[in-house]
Motif scaffolding. Sequence first.
Motif, PDB file in Angstrom:
ATOM      1  N   LYS A  64       1.075  -1.049   0.026  1.00 37.98           N
ATOM      2  CA  LYS A  64       0.132  -0.202  -0.110  1.00 37.98           C
ATOM      3  C   LYS A  64       0.784   1.242   0.353  1.00 37.98           C
ATOM      4  CE  LYS A  64      -3.759  -2.014   2.280  1.00 37.98           C
ATOM      5  NZ  LYS A  64      -5.019  -2.556   3.544  1.00 37.98           N
ATOM      6  N   VAL A  65       2.485   1.159   0.420  1.00 44.37           N
ATOM      7  CA  VAL A  65       3.062   2.029   0.692  1.00 44.37           C
ATOM      8  C   VAL A  65       3.349   2.791  -0.224  1.00 44.37           C
ATOM      9  CG1 VAL A  65       4.944   3.371   1.597  1.00 44.37           C
ATOM     10  CG2 VAL A  65       3.468   2.231   3.191  1.00 44.37           C
ATOM     11  N   SER A  68       1.022   3.695  -3.021  1.00 45.52           N
ATOM     12  CA  SER A  68       0.541   5.531  -2.229  1.00 45.52           C
ATOM     13  C   SER A  68       2.215   6.254  -3.005  1.00 45.52           C
ATOM     14  CB  SER A  68       0.515   5.661  -1.247  1.00 45.52           C
ATOM     15  OG  SER A  68       0.367   6.303  -0.489  1.00 45.52           O
ATOM     16  N   ASN A  69       3.117   5.825  -3.057  1.00 44.23           N
ATOM     17  CA  ASN A  69       4.314   7.079  -3.313  1.00 44.23           C
ATOM     18  C   ASN A  69       4.367   6.314  -4.305  1.00 44.23           C
ATOM     19  OD1 ASN A  69       5.362   6.574  -0.627  1.00 44.23           O
ATOM     20  ND2 ASN A  69       6.697   4.454  -0.890  1.00 44.23           N
ATOM     21  N   ALA A  71       1.806   6.721  -6.997  1.00 43.56           N
ATOM     22  CA  ALA A  71       0.679   7.755  -7.138  1.00 43.56           C
ATOM     23  C   ALA A  71       1.396   8.973  -6.861  1.00 43.56           C
ATOM     24  CB  ALA A  71      -0.393   7.667  -6.385  1.00 43.56           C
ATOM     25  N   LYS A  72       2.010   8.800  -5.734  1.00 41.94           N
ATOM     26  CA  LYS A  72       2.496  10.111  -5.194  1.00 41.94           C
ATOM     27  C   LYS A  72       3.060  10.972  -6.463  1.00 41.94           C
ATOM     28  CE  LYS A  72       4.725  13.012  -0.971  1.00 41.94           C
ATOM     29  NZ  LYS A  72       5.208  13.200  -0.188  1.00 41.94           N
TER      30      LYS A  72
END
Length: 223
Positions: A64-65, A68-69, A71-72
Amino acid sequence: ETKNDKGASLEDVARAKNSQDILKYLEKRKSRLGIAPVKTRSEKLKEIAGNIQALDENLEVENKVLISNQAKEKEELDQKQEKDRTVFAEKQTKELEEFTRKLEKEKMNFSEHQGQAKNDMDEKHKCETSKLNDDYNHNMKGLEDDMQTLFTAPKAAATPPTPECPVCLEVMPPPTQIFTCPNGHLECGPCKEKVAKCSICKEPVMGRATAMEQMLRTIFNKE
């Protein structure tokens, strides 16, 4: 650790007979002595399963991290690309405007140069035309003056064209006797007495040029 003749410890025997009291006593004793309790196969399996679950949970969290990273990072990359596209478009627009201004300036300079060249050419053509007109007028005036002189000159008795003796270089008007050689060269009578041969072709001067004398008498109206 004490073992029986079969090599089994007290804990092994208690586990085999499922004696919970003895097992608890032994765990307390080991705890007091600082000895790690021996885990059963099922406990080890549970522990392994727990570790696997913990790893899965950690992996899920890390996934998930990571998502998220990513996507960021993708968002930041999209923003950077959008900013770069904006900067590039502004730069292209600015360069196009500068090129357009430069082109317009060059077109204006070219038009001014063409206009100046045309003015210079027109001025040169005007000067040449003026010079030609002046030359023409000058020549026409000269011709007119010559014609005026010819037509307005007083009618004076002009000397008719008269042959010239090649020896004495005097004209031979009537009644001068004129002699000739076989080639038609003429001499006056006084010179014929002095020079026996033609001064031009060296042929002998033979006789009178009566035809020439007659023509001169006619011209001079000395018939």
